[in-house]
Design a protein around this motif. Structure first.
Motif, PDB file in Angstrom:
ATOM      1  N   THR A   1       0.844  -1.217   0.000  1.00 20.01           N
ATOM      2  CA  THR A   1       0.000   0.000   0.000  1.00 20.01           C
ATOM      3  C   THR A   1       0.875   1.261   0.000  1.00 20.01           C
ATOM      4  OG1 THR A   1      -0.147  -0.169   2.410  1.00 20.01           O
ATOM      5  CG2 THR A   1      -1.988  -1.068   1.132  1.00 20.01           C
TER       6      THR A   1
ATOM      7  N   ALA B   1       1.211   3.847  -3.499  1.00 16.45           N
ATOM      8  CA  ALA B   1       0.401   5.033  -3.188  1.00 16.45           C
ATOM      9  C   ALA B   1       0.490   6.078  -4.310  1.00 16.45           C
ATOM     10  CB  ALA B   1       0.855   5.624  -1.855  1.00 16.45           C
TER      11      ALA B   1
ATOM     12  N   ILE C   1      -5.405   2.524   0.248  1.00 19.66           N
ATOM     13  CA  ILE C   1      -4.143   3.138  -0.182  1.00 19.66           C
ATOM     14  C   ILE C   1      -4.266   4.659   0.032  1.00 19.66           C
ATOM     15  CG2 ILE C   1      -2.573   3.543  -2.110  1.00 19.66           C
ATOM     16  CD1 ILE C   1      -3.653   0.943  -3.348  1.00 19.66           C
TER      17      ILE C   1
END
Length: 487
Positions: free
Chosen positions: A46, A50, A107
């Protein structure tokens, strides 16, 4: 085999249950580790994705996501933008070779000093690797369990055979030997366990039974000796009784012969005096006295003759002199012999001899004596106006029976056997009126037995008596010999 049949399944169940529990625990721990790894990959990816997700840069997304697919447990990566649209898909949601484990996380992307929601990351892992490892371990555990079970079972079998099997076989051998009649033996076994206690109890029982059997054998031998001694004593007593009975019979026979000579003289002289053959006696009373002397002497002579015949029968000397006789003729001769007593008693005499009754092979004198005694008894115990039936019959076996039936005073059922004993008279008021020597019926039975037959008494007290003499079939002449007999 019975021990293995019980032990083997039990060991398999116990060992198998243990390995199942162990494998389940290992599997659960592996799944927990897989989930932890999934959470770590989810957290790291995540962060790496991003910027690419915020900018919706497909190339950058593929660059960051592709390395994660190297992990064999990861089967799917799914990336969504902040509007929920799919940005990228790698792999699949499920696999046929295991169970899918799915995790998702948001995210976030830093815009200035704020974190903005950029999208959603979904990772899918499978436990197929864990299951494959589990199958390998299970195969190894099964092989190990089989070996362990076999080792445990055979070890248990060997221990059982040594501790229990051998003494039990020895015990069974001793029991079978005793059952087949061999001398009782003890089982040579020592120890302190339960099996040894059982064998010791069996040995004690063997010792007790041996002692009992020894005592029983000694008692049996002693009893046999006593029985032999008692049998010898009884045999001596029997022989002495037989000798005494023969001596008595010989004495009675000799005395009867000795008594008959003077009695015949007394009877003869009494008849001479009564008939006054050599002149009148001078007083009529002398003639009456002479008749009393003649009658008494005749009665005494008949009594002596019966006593002689009965003694001969007891000594086995009453042997019939067989001749051919007709039952009807003998019955009528016997009636004629008793005619004075019959007429004086006012009785009715009936003769019942069917035509089919054949002539007999028998002693004419003894049969006449038998019938005469039975008729005399019937006349003696039948009141005036009564009826006496004398007859004969033949059955299907050609056995001829002679019988005398009266309507007299009868005999009580419990005393019928007594009247067949010599010198016995029934002690009732009606029978005391007619005293006698008690030789008639015993002599009749002896005559019947001498002819191979039997005498039977049927009587009801106060109603009457029927005495039947049954002769064996061979004493009846065959039908084709009846005409030739001419009787």
């Amino acid at each position: 085999m019975a021990f293995l049949a019980v032990t083997l399944p039990l060991v398999i169940v116990v060992v198998g249950g243990f390995f199942v529990l162990l494998e389940r625990e290992v599997y659960n721990e592996a799944v927990e580790r897989l989930e932890s790894k999934l959470d770590r990959m989810l957290a790291s990816n995540t962060v790496m994705l991003a910027r690419a997700v915020w900018e919706r840069n497909d190339v950058l997304i593929a660059t960051h996501a592709a390395p994660a697919l190297i992990d064999p447990d990861l089967i799917g990566i799914f990336i969504y933008d902040r509007d929920g649209h799919v940005l990228a898909e790698f792999g699949t949601h499920s696999t046929p070779q295991g169970k899918s484990i799915t995790r998702d996380a948001p995210i976030s992307y830093a815009v200035g000093s704020d974190l903005q929601y950029a999208g959603q990351l979904v990772l899918v892992m499978t436990d197929a690797g864990i299951r494959a490892s589990a199958r390998s371990r299970i195969l190894m555990l099964v092989a190990f369990a089989v070996l362990l079970t076999a080792a445990v079972v055979f070890a248990a079998q060997a221990a059982f055979d040594f501790v229990i099997g051998r003494p039990l076989r020895e015990l069974q051998k001793a029991i079978d030997s005793t059952r087949l009649g061999a001398p009782r033996e003890e089982v040579p076994w020592s120890g302190t366990d339960e099996v040894a206690q059982v064998i010791e109890a069996f040995n004690r029982m063997q010792r007790r039974h041996t002692a009992y059997e020894t005592a029983l054998d000694e008692a049996r031998i002693d009893l046999e000796h006593r029985v032999e001694e008692r049998t010898a004593e009884l045999k001596r007593a029997r022989d002495e009784a037989r000798a005494a009975n023969r001596a008595k019979s010989a004495f009675l026979a000799n005395m009867s012969h000795e008594l008959r000579t003077p009695l015949n003289a007394i009877i003869g002289f009494a008849e001479v005096l009564k008939n006054q053959k050599f002149g009148p006696l001078g007083d009529e009373r002398y003639s009456s006295y002479a008749e009393i002397v003649r009658t008494s002497g005749t009665h005494l002579l008949d009594l002596i003759n019966d006593l002689l015949d009965l003694s001969r029968a007891e000594a086995g000397g009453l042997i019939p002199a067989d001749s051919t006789i007709a039952a009807d003729a003998q019955i009528r001769r016997a009636i004629d012999m008793s005619r004075p007593e019959i007429d004086a008693s006012g009785l009715t005499i009936e003769v019942a001899v069917p035509d089919e009754v054949p002539p007999l092979r028998a002693d004419a004198r003894l049969i006449l004596q038998l019938l005469s005694n039975l008729i005399t008894n019937a006349v003696k115990f039948t009141r005036e106006g009564g009826t006496i039936t004398i007859g004969a019959s033949i059955d299907q076996r050609r056995s001829v029976s002679l019988y005398v039936q009266d309507t007299g005073i009868g005999i009580p059922q419990d005393q019928i056997d007594k009247v067949l004993e010599p010198f016995t008279q029934l002690d009732t008021r009606l029978h005391r009126e007619h005293r006698g020597a008690g030789l008639g019926l015993p002599l009749c039975r002896a005559i019947a037995q001498a002819h191979g037959g039997q005498l039977v008494i049927d009587s009801e007290f106060g109603v009457g008596t029927r005495i039947t003499v049954s002769l064996p079939p061979w004493r009846a002449l065959p039908p084709n010999d009846t005409a030739a007999a001419g009787v």
